[in-house]
Design an enzyme around this catalytic site. Structure first.
Site, short mmCIF file in Angstrom:
data_model
loop_
_atom_site.label_atom_id
_atom_site.label_comp_id
_atom_site.label_asym_id
_atom_site.label_seq_id
_atom_site.Cartn_x
_atom_site.Cartn_y
_atom_site.Cartn_z
N HIS A 5 -3.52 -7.66 -10.41
CA HIS A 5 -4.83 -6.75 -10.23
C HIS A 5 -5.57 -7.06 -11.12
O HIS A 5 -5.33 -6.88 -12.35
CB HIS A 5 -4.37 -5.25 -9.91
N ASN A 51 1.85 0.01 -4.50
CA ASN A 51 0.65 -0.16 -5.54
C ASN A 51 1.06 0.24 -6.92
O ASN A 51 1.22 1.51 -7.09
CB ASN A 51 -0.49 0.47 -4.82
N GLU A 52 1.19 -0.90 -7.62
CA GLU A 52 1.26 -0.67 -9.05
C GLU A 52 2.35 0.24 -9.73
O GLU A 52 2.27 0.49 -10.95
CB GLU A 52 -0.26 -0.31 -9.63
N ASP A 53 3.54 0.18 -9.19
CA ASP A 53 4.48 1.03 -9.62
C ASP A 53 5.03 0.14 -10.68
O ASP A 53 5.93 1.04 -11.51
CB ASP A 53 5.47 1.68 -8.59
N ARG A 75 0.73 8.12 -13.05
CA ARG A 75 -0.39 7.29 -13.92
C ARG A 75 -1.69 7.73 -13.31
O ARG A 75 -2.85 7.67 -14.01
CB ARG A 75 -0.34 5.92 -13.81
#
Length: 556
Positions: A505, A433-435, A157
């Protein structure tokens, strides 16, 4: 013989491999990274000025060689064979290490430390040459994507797919807040050590009783080298120079153990909730006649911790409790301090954490696209009472779980858990983080009710194996009393934007829904582990920005 350590920081030189030039450029000191040395030798412009970032992209596509000559001490008579090691606290990233013409090590992980026994190649009392060849991590990443494309879809991303199979700081490929600067070099200290036996690690596994009146557990020391039946390790705990626990114990299978119990312990508290009391934890190796061979000391602290996740009127709670006190985890997310971390001094880390503490920030979350943070930052957090939530280093991508990748990561993860397990400030680890947001975006396989880890490895989201199986297993083995959370954000397998469970988040102020700042109270969640809005930039001392040049300097 007591351990001796020689820091190899001066006398290095470097050159571009295969350039056809015999010129070796001087290196000011190690730790370093290649951009620092090229800039010092006036071979590149300052990448942080104007559009110079584009002018230095070629650096990341080259192979670089670093070397140093040093004189090893002449051998003295010793009761036991002497071991000579080269110690590399961090090599960035694909490195081939040679010593006196012999290949001694190959590395592929920026986050791991390495130790190589060079006793058989050493020239005592003479000049010895250490040479390190650093391949391009950029090009090696492209090769790994091609090599494993049949078994994994390298989705990202942010930036490019080539970063995903490489165990290197992911922000080096660029991020929405920082430049593309593909570093290389000995980014952490290099040492030459000689010893007969050494303390490799010392730590305590312990629990504080529910009434906070007792702490009990075991002190451990890991010992390497020539350990005989006569060798003992003295383990001790001190508080304000007063010994509260001490005993000499035998080493079994390379480990010395000492169970202990303290009544009415002085506990370590977060900033604003109590004192940051720390005990001095020490291991000493005693040879024949009680002669000290090596010693290692650390300042540790005792605290009772919990991540409270209980059903309530709004869904499921998510907050931290320390020493039976519910903590408001107000603080900041932390991205790396610089693109060239080798040049960041310890004082700079301390000053930043001190600034946080002065602003009553009680928690810092170390973001998963950077590095496992410097000891100086962690020391400051221990001293000042700033809690640390530390991501494992994965960010905004679909990571693989093929065998070589998993093995490489396990080395990194074990080392980093071991490195921080004695620190009272490190209260929690997160898998990435955000996977899971990447999983949602690309509709990758995720059935929360499926609890078969091997099936996860064969799915289109194999990284679940790392976050929900491998890492919990490693935490249980290496630091069983600490808190682990599968991802940031994550909540019981529900959508990562679900405000009723887990952490989220929240970035809907400056992108996404673009809410007005007056509506911030509507941007709810059980725990906001990352929150962002536009901020003023840090103005460079070398260039004054105009209003048209102001950059977005939001956190990760």
């Amino acid at each position: 013989m007591a351990l001796t350590r020689q820091r190899l920081e001066r006398g290095w030189s470097f050159q571009q491999h295969g350039s056809g030039s015999d010129e070796w450029l001087p290196v000011a000191e190690v730790p370093t990274q290649v951009h620092i040395d090229l800039l010092a030798n006036k071979k590149i412009p300052d990448a942080f000025l104007d559009l110079n970032e584009r002018a230095v992209q070629w650096v990341g596509e080259r192979t670089w060689v670093y070397r140093v000559d040093f004189v090893a001490p002449a051998l003295a008579a010793s009761d036991a064979p002497l071991i000579s090691d080269l110690v590399f606290e961090g090599l960035d990233t694909f490195a081939t290490v040679s010593f006196n013409g012999h290949e001694i090590l190959k590395t592929e992980n920026m986050f791991a430390s390495y130790r190589a026994n060079v006793s058989n190649h050493l020239k005592p009392g003479e000049n010895n040459r250490l040479e390190i060849v650093f391949d391009s991590a950029l090009l090696r990443g492209h090769e790994l994507v091609k090599q494993h494309s049949h078994e994994h879809n390298f989705l990202v991303r942010q930036t490019e797919a080539g970063r995903v199979p490489v165990r290197k700081a992911q922000y080096n490929w660029g991020w929405d807040w920082g430049p593309i600067l593909m570093t290389a070099g000995p980014w952490k200290p290099v040492f030459f050590e000689q010893y007969t036996a050494r303390v490799a690690d010392v730590w305590a596994q312990n629990t504080v009783s529910e009434n906070l009146q007792t702490v009990s557990g075991t002190i451990f020391a890991k010992v390497n080298g020539n350990v005989s039946s006569e060798t003992k390790v003295e383990l001790s705990l001190e508080l304000q120079d007063k010994v509260v626990v001490q005993s000499s114990v035998q080493v079994e299978d390379g480990v010395a153990k000492l169970p202990f119990t303290l009544q009415n312990p002085e506990l370590w508290y977060p900033l604003g909730y109590g004192p940051q009391t720390r005990y001095k934890l020490t291991a000493r190796i005693l040879g024949p006649g009680g002669r000290e061979l090596d010693t290692l000391s650390r300042l540790t602290g005792f605290r009772r911790t919990a991540l409270v996740q209980e059903p309530d009127a709004y869904g499921k709670s998510f907050y931290f409790r320390v020493n039976n006190i519910d903590i408001f985890g107000g603080g900041s997310c932390w991205i790396p301090a610089d693109s060239y971390l080798a040049q960041v001094p310890a004082q700079r880390y301390y000053d930043w954490i001190k600034l946080m503490a002065e602003g009553n920030q009680v928690m810092i979350r170390v973001w998963g696209g950077g590095v496992y943070e410097d000891d100086a930052l962690l020391d400051a957090c221990d001293e000042l009472g700033v809690l640390v939530w530390h991501d494992f280093q994965f960010a905004c991508a679909s990571y693989p779980a093929y065998e070589s990748f998993t093995k490489n990561f396990e080395l990194e993860a074990r080392q980093q858990i071991q490195r921080m397990r004695w620190r009272p400030a490190v209260i929690a680890w997160s898998g990435n983080n955000e996977d899971y947001q990447v999983q949602e975006r690309y509709k990758l396989d995720y059935d929360f009710e499926n609890k078969d880890p091997e099936a996860w490895r064969k799915s289109t989201f194999p990284a679940r194996y790392l976050y929900e199986h491998l890492l919990p297993t490693l935490m249980a083995e290496e630091d069983p009393h600490n808190i682990y959370h599968p991802s940031s954000p994550w909540g019981d397998g529900k959508p990562t934007t679900d405000p009723t469970v887990g952490d989220i988040h929240q970035w809907n102020l400056w992108h996404g829904a673009m809410n007005k700042y007056q509506e911030v109270e509507q941007l709810t969640g059980r725990f906001i582990s990352e929150f962002g809005m536009e901020a003023y930039p840090h103005l460079s001392t070398t260039k004054k920005m105009t209003s048209k040049e102001v950059l977005d300097t939001s956190v990760a």
